[in-house]
Design an enzyme around this catalytic site. Structure first.
Site, PDB file in Angstrom:
ATOM      1  N   CYS A  52      14.304  10.588   5.839  1.00  0.00           N
ATOM      2  CA  CYS A  52      14.222  10.210   7.249  1.00  0.00           C
ATOM      3  C   CYS A  52      15.324  10.080   8.200  1.00  0.00           C
ATOM      4  O   CYS A  52      15.172  10.232   9.762  1.00  0.00           O
ATOM      5  CB  CYS A  52      13.432   8.882   7.348  1.00  0.00           C
ATOM      6  SG  CYS A  52      14.585   7.505   6.623  1.00  0.00           S
ATOM      7  N   LYS A  78       0.785  -1.335  -0.127  1.00  0.00           N
ATOM      8  CA  LYS A  78       0.079   0.379  -0.480  1.00  0.00           C
ATOM      9  C   LYS A  78       0.866   1.657  -0.241  1.00  0.00           C
ATOM     10  O   LYS A  78       1.401   1.831   1.421  1.00  0.00           O
ATOM     11  CB  LYS A  78      -0.651   0.271   0.845  1.00  0.00           C
ATOM     12  CG  LYS A  78      -2.090   0.774   1.009  1.00  0.00           C
ATOM     13  CD  LYS A  78      -2.755   1.809   1.821  1.00  0.00           C
ATOM     14  CE  LYS A  78      -1.773   2.957   2.481  1.00  0.00           C
ATOM     15  NZ  LYS A  78      -1.764   4.258   1.808  1.00  0.00           N
ATOM     16  N   GLU A 118      10.653  16.175  14.520  1.00  0.00           N
ATOM     17  CA  GLU A 118      10.776  16.237  12.966  1.00  0.00           C
ATOM     18  C   GLU A 118      10.098  17.154  12.354  1.00  0.00           C
ATOM     19  O   GLU A 118       8.680  16.980  12.403  1.00  0.00           O
ATOM     20  CB  GLU A 118      10.204  14.547  12.278  1.00  0.00           C
ATOM     21  CG  GLU A 118      10.987  14.358  11.086  1.00  0.00           C
ATOM     22  CD  GLU A 118      11.041  12.824  10.709  1.00  0.00           C
ATOM     23  OE1 GLU A 118       9.639  12.313  10.535  1.00  0.00           O
ATOM     24  OE2 GLU A 118      11.723  11.930  10.129  1.00  0.00           O
ATOM     25  N   GLY A 162       7.046   4.665   7.701  1.00  0.00           N
ATOM     26  CA  GLY A 162       6.058   6.215   8.180  1.00  0.00           C
ATOM     27  C   GLY A 162       6.656   7.287   8.973  1.00  0.00           C
ATOM     28  O   GLY A 162       7.658   7.393   9.551  1.00  0.00           O
TER      29      GLY A 162
END
Ligand code: NAD
Length: 502
Positions: free
Chosen positions: A293, A184, A392, A237
């Site tokens: 990231c 996905k 972040e 994620g």
């Protein structure tokens, strides 16, 4: 459907891919934007529960189909090599589609696309070397060994920043171990995974081994992670979503690997090659417009070289060319999402309000139309309690902090919710190795930054998640151990006593 590309997909709604066939989804439609213009370029289906179920069922069926279940390990490896060849021949098409979706530099997406066949070949070579062990259990006439088995159906959920690169970190070891997958992609960047399905078909993987469903996290994503037919969730994620995934996974006792965000410390010591270090710091945050990231978003500079290094960093930031990511001379493209532009602006205001000094940038460049561009932005005099040092941002915003000595550095660098990557620039090997030992991070780069390898395990801890990708660690992540015990003594055992070691 053959030859899906930016040209053929523009203005269309993406198909989904289930059981070896492209289908039109019955679900709603989500607009997908070209970040260089801010305009919709295609639509992404929000798959229905029935479509998610069909994808998981197709993957389950593939796992019990002798064509995949009984394929030898070497044959799986050969299929992966064939796929690697096809991906290599389609690097440009894949990179173009991904740039259209997320606006990252074409040069960067090309490099990441070139890394896909490298990963496939690395794990193809491993497919027939996944071994168990023989264990001397201190019991005469007993043979005890282990075998490694596939897990079954793996749900791979990926973000928008490097879609296929993130997918491949899980897909290649999954295939090597003999799993089937349902991917996905992010609703903001789904085209890459949809295009990739074509290559899986052409390579000759059995139907159902690879499926792509698209849609929003709360709908299609949630239906996938809570599906009882899923044996493992591989999620990349944000930390907030990671916690939702972990809860959903816990409902079904489904194991999960979570690769989440970071606020990685990037350190410049007074004994470093200061030019190389300044270059590394700039590359660590402004490459990919900070949408990575492992971005070195918290830069620590030793106080006695602070001003000199800041000057070098600002000078390099000033020289950055902002513009269309497809141009070879451009170094900073747009942000992938309008919400990211707003987020950087919000953090810029918060940094000013909390007393940091804006040393460069802080706004949006002129003359670039409606594209989602943001200037490289640098704040100095940042303290570790400010929001820009703790949260972040995932954008081109660098927070520069000061440290006195190594003890002060370690206190500040480890005072973070995250533990993903880290970097240090020093000519002193003892200093570098002491940092390596004490830093709370899954990865440490010494006199380099942002240089991962498919052969080297990656992944973080704390709010950066858990589980490992890359290297043999990923084979352990996507297979399970079965223990086998054989008694060849021929003797009858006492039926009422467990045969433990005595
Ligand atoms: P995100 O968490 O918003 O979304 C990631 C994926 O999860 C998307 O496909 C999304 O649709 C899906 N999702 C959202 N809610 C869901 C739910 N309830 N159930 C199932 N799926 C759901 O992240 P993003 O904005 O796409 O990506 C940016 C984040 O990813 C940053 O925090 C970044 O640090 C992180 N990231 C981490 C790594 C790593 O290796 N550690 C690599 C790349 C990106």
């Amino acid at each position: 459907m053959q030859g899906l590309s930016v040209e053929t997909l523009t203005g269309s709604c993406l198909p989904i891919y289930i059981n070896g066939t492209y289908r039109t989804s019955e679900g709603g439609r989500i607009d997908s934007y070209d970040p260089t213009t801010g305009q919709v370029w295609c639509q992404v289906p929000d798959c229905t529960d029935a479509e998610v179920d069909a994808a998981v069922s197709a993957a389950r069926a593939a796992m019990s189909d002798p064509e995949w279940r009984d394929m030898t390990q070497s044959q799986r490896g050969l299929l992966m090599l064939r796929l690697a060849e096809l991906v290599e021949a389609n690097v440009e098409r894949i990179a173009e589609v991904e740039v259209q979706d997320n606006g990252k530099l074409l040069r960067e997406m090309r490099a990441l696309s070139q890394a896909l066949p490298v990963a496939l070949r690395y794990y193809a070579g491993m497919a027939d070397k996944i071994e168990g062990t023989t264990i001397p259990v201190n019991k005469p006439d007993m043979l005890n060994f282990t075998v490694r088995e596939p897990l079954g159906v793996v749900a791979i959920i990926i973000p928008w920043n490097s879609p296929l690169y993130m997918m491949m970190r899980a897909l290649a070891p999954c295939l090597a171990c003999g799993n089937a997958v349902v991917v996905k992609p992010s609703e903001h960047a789904s085209a890459g995974a949809v295009v990739f399905a074509e290559l899986m078909k052409e390579a000759g993987f059995p139907d159902g081994v690879f499926n792509v469903i698209t849609g929003l996290g709360q709908t299609a994503g949630n239906a996938l992670i809570t599906h009882p037919g899923v044996n493992k969730i591989d999620f990349t994620g944000g930390p907030a979503t990671g916690k939702v995934i972990a809860k959903g996974a816990a409902e079904q006792l489904t194991p999960a690997a979570l690769e989440l965000g970071g606020k990685s410390p990037h350190v410049v010591c007074d004994d470093a090659d200061l030019d190389a270090a300044a270059n590394g710091v700039v590359a660590g945050i402004f490459a990919a417009a900070g949408q990575t990231c492992v971005a070195g978003s918290r830069c620590f500079i030793q106080e006695n070289v602070y001003d000199a290094v800041v000057e070098k960093i600002v000078e390099k930031a000033r020289a950055i060319t902002i513009g269309d990511p497809r141009r070879d001379d451009v170094q900073l493209g747009p942000l992938a999402l309008w919400s990211q532009v707003e987020k950087v602006a919000e953090f810029t205001e918060s940094a000013k309000a909390q007393g940091a000094t804006l040393a460069f940038g802080g706004g949006r460049p002129d003359g670039l139309g409606d594209g989602w561009y943001v200037e490289p932005t640098i704040f100095t005099n940042v303290t570790n309690d400010m929001r820009i040092a703790r949260e972040e941002i995932f954008g081109p915003l660098l927070a520069i902090l000061k440290f006195r000595d190594d003890e002060d550095l370690m206190q500040q660098a480890n005072d973070s919710d995250f533990a993903l990557a880290s970097g240090i620039w020093t000519r002193n090997i003892q200093r570098a190795l002491r940092f390596m030992r004490r830093i709370e991070a899954g990865m440490v780069w010494i006199n380099t930054y942002r240089s991962p390898s498919v052969m080297s395990p990656s992944g973080g801890h704390k709010d950066s998640g858990y589980g490992k990708h890359n290297g043999f660690a990923a084979i352990e992540e996507f297979s399970r151990i079965k223990t086998v015990v054989i008694d060849y003594s021929g003797a009858q055992q006492d039926a009422f006593v467990m045969r433990v070691n005595k």
